[in-house]
Design an enzyme around this catalytic site. Sequence first.
Site, PDB file in Angstrom:
ATOM      1  N   ARG A  58      -1.382  -7.730 -21.489  1.00 15.34           N
ATOM      2  CA  ARG A  58      -2.146  -7.294 -22.657  1.00 15.34           C
ATOM      3  C   ARG A  58      -1.334  -6.366 -23.557  1.00 15.34           C
ATOM      4  O   ARG A  58      -1.691  -6.148 -24.710  1.00 15.34           O
ATOM      5  CB  ARG A  58      -3.454  -6.625 -22.278  1.00 15.34           C
ATOM      6  CG  ARG A  58      -3.312  -5.304 -21.563  1.00 15.34           C
ATOM      7  CD  ARG A  58      -4.665  -4.783 -21.108  1.00 15.34           C
ATOM      8  NE  ARG A  58      -5.502  -4.328 -22.198  1.00 15.34           N
ATOM      9  CZ  ARG A  58      -5.402  -3.117 -22.766  1.00 15.34           C
ATOM     10  NH1 ARG A  58      -4.462  -2.281 -22.374  1.00 15.34           N
ATOM     11  NH2 ARG A  58      -6.214  -2.761 -23.725  1.00 15.34           N
ATOM     12  N   ASP A 117      -5.894   3.029 -25.801  1.00 10.23           N
ATOM     13  CA  ASP A 117      -6.316   2.880 -24.404  1.00 10.23           C
ATOM     14  C   ASP A 117      -6.457   4.234 -23.724  1.00 10.23           C
ATOM     15  O   ASP A 117      -5.773   5.182 -24.090  1.00 10.23           O
ATOM     16  CB  ASP A 117      -5.219   2.125 -23.620  1.00 10.23           C
ATOM     17  CG  ASP A 117      -5.310   0.623 -23.818  1.00 10.23           C
ATOM     18  OD1 ASP A 117      -6.385   0.133 -24.219  1.00 10.23           O
ATOM     19  OD2 ASP A 117      -4.298  -0.025 -23.583  1.00 10.23           O
ATOM     20  N   PRO A 121       0.823  -1.211   0.000  1.00 13.48           N
ATOM     21  CA  PRO A 121       0.000   0.000   0.000  1.00 13.48           C
ATOM     22  C   PRO A 121       0.863   1.271   0.000  1.00 13.48           C
ATOM     23  O   PRO A 121       0.427   2.333  -0.403  1.00 13.48           O
ATOM     24  CB  PRO A 121      -0.805  -0.094   1.307  1.00 13.48           C
ATOM     25  CG  PRO A 121      -0.546  -1.428   1.873  1.00 13.48           C
ATOM     26  CD  PRO A 121       0.654  -2.004   1.213  1.00 13.48           C
ATOM     27  N   GLU A 139       1.280  -8.297   7.582  1.00 12.47           N
ATOM     28  CA  GLU A 139       1.472  -6.844   7.488  1.00 12.47           C
ATOM     29  C   GLU A 139       2.606  -6.519   6.517  1.00 12.47           C
ATOM     30  O   GLU A 139       3.086  -5.396   6.485  1.00 12.47           O
ATOM     31  CB  GLU A 139       1.820  -6.280   8.871  1.00 12.47           C
ATOM     32  CG  GLU A 139       0.752  -6.502   9.931  1.00 12.47           C
ATOM     33  CD  GLU A 139      -0.441  -5.579   9.740  1.00 12.47           C
ATOM     34  OE1 GLU A 139      -1.570  -6.093   9.721  1.00 12.47           O
ATOM     35  OE2 GLU A 139      -0.230  -4.365   9.595  1.00 12.47           O
TER      36      GLU A 139
HETATM   37  N1  JFH Z   1      -2.346  -1.119  -3.349  1.00 16.01           N
HETATM   38  C1  JFH Z   1      -2.324  -2.035  -2.296  1.00 16.01           C
HETATM   39  C2  JFH Z   1      -1.374  -3.035  -2.061  1.00 16.01           C
HETATM   40  C3  JFH Z   1      -1.776  -3.663  -0.905  1.00 16.01           C
HETATM   41  C4  JFH Z   1      -1.078  -4.750  -0.209  1.00 16.01           C
HETATM   42  C5  JFH Z   1      -0.007  -5.408  -0.818  1.00 16.01           C
HETATM   43  C6  JFH Z   1       0.691  -6.391  -0.141  1.00 16.01           C
HETATM   44  C7  JFH Z   1       0.332  -6.704   1.167  1.00 16.01           C
HETATM   45  C8  JFH Z   1       0.847  -7.591   2.139  1.00 16.01           C
HETATM   46  C9  JFH Z   1       0.063  -7.478   3.262  1.00 16.01           C
HETATM   47  N2  JFH Z   1      -0.898  -6.548   3.023  1.00 16.01           N
HETATM   48  C10 JFH Z   1      -1.894  -6.155   4.021  1.00 16.01           C
HETATM   49  C11 JFH Z   1      -1.451  -4.951   4.794  1.00 16.01           C
HETATM   50  C12 JFH Z   1      -2.231  -4.535   5.843  1.00 16.01           C
HETATM   51  C13 JFH Z   1      -1.863  -3.402   6.582  1.00 16.01           C
HETATM   52  C14 JFH Z   1      -0.725  -2.681   6.223  1.00 16.01           C
HETATM   53  C15 JFH Z   1      -0.352  -1.423   6.979  1.00 16.01           C
HETATM   54  N3  JFH Z   1       0.342  -1.776   8.222  1.00 16.01           N
HETATM   55  C16 JFH Z   1       0.526  -0.585   9.062  1.00 16.01           C
HETATM   56  C17 JFH Z   1       1.729  -0.900   9.921  1.00 16.01           C
HETATM   57  C18 JFH Z   1       2.524  -1.956   9.166  1.00 16.01           C
HETATM   58  C19 JFH Z   1       1.703  -2.312   7.964  1.00 16.01           C
HETATM   59  C20 JFH Z   1       0.054  -3.099   5.180  1.00 16.01           C
HETATM   60  C21 JFH Z   1      -0.310  -4.249   4.450  1.00 16.01           C
HETATM   61  C22 JFH Z   1      -0.772  -6.051   1.765  1.00 16.01           C
HETATM   62  C23 JFH Z   1      -1.478  -5.081   1.087  1.00 16.01           C
HETATM   63  N4  JFH Z   1      -2.898  -3.088  -0.467  1.00 16.01           N
HETATM   64  N5  JFH Z   1      -3.227  -2.093  -1.324  1.00 16.01           N
END
Ligand code: JFH
Length: 248
Positions: free
Chosen positions: A159, A174, A90, A117
């Site tokens: 694609r 696109d 994220p 996480e």
């Molecule tokens: N564009 C987009 C990509 C993702 C994504 C990609 C890979 C993973 C692997 C685990 N998670 C869940 C997840 C939950 C909470 C946090 C935030 N925490 C706050 C403190 C430490 C981390 C991070 C991550 C993913 C999420 N989500 N959205």
Amino acid sequence: MRVDIISIFPEYFAPLDVSLVGKARERGILEIRLHQLRDWTHDVHKTVDDTPYGGGPGMVMKPEIWGEAIDAVIAQAGPAASPRMIVPTPSGRPFTQETAIEYAEEPWLLFTPARYEGIDSRVAAEYGSRLRVDEVSVGDYVLAGGEAAVLVIVEAVGRLLPGVLGNARSVADDSFAPGSMANLLEGPVYTKPPTWRGREVPEILLSGHHGKIARWRRDQALRRTLEKRPELVARLDPAGLDKDDRKI
Ligand SMILES: Nc1cc(-c2ccc3ccn(Cc4ccc(CN5CCCC5)cc4)c3c2)n[nH]1
């Protein structure tokens, strides 16, 4: 293009056997190899996670397991010496059509979708000194893991590979494709019948007047972009808008 994906849920990638990407694999345009991360664990429980240093919610994925898995995949180097490593997160750089175009040029992509996480941050640091490592976000929302993000990226990149889309469909048309459609959303599309539940197809599209149709489509795309993504309009190159239509 070769794609390696390491995950604790390799079954998540069954959709990559279907449709466009599936056909590209059958035709040898794309080679996708899936790897079960737990194959590199050494304990009876096949543990891949542990509690976060410094406290906080959830669990973090252990660096040792990922390190052994990534080393094993990289060691299978074929024509390309090393892969571009893509880590969905994220907190990554936004994945856009531009990123997809960039990735479509790569001979070898290695995806490391995490769960919990995320992965111990030392893994990206360790490989960042040897490979190109991109931490990318597929949108400003939090998924439960990286697998869905990998599906999105592989489809957007797949694609674009030569021969994947029929010749009838040019990726140049696109939304977000560079050139005059850059940063414009798609306009409305129609097909037969000419009237459906009392609703007509816009007359201009039946006129056969290609110049006017192109102008109408550009105007519709502009209208939709203004309505739904006004911030994109600010980035438009006015000159580009007239590129394939005659001057205003
Ligand atoms: N564009 C987009 C990509 C993702 C994504 C990609 C890979 C993973 C692997 C685990 N998670 C869940 C997840 C939950 C909470 C946090 C935030 N925490 C706050 C403190 C430490 C981390 C991070 C991550 C993913 C999420 N989500 N959205």
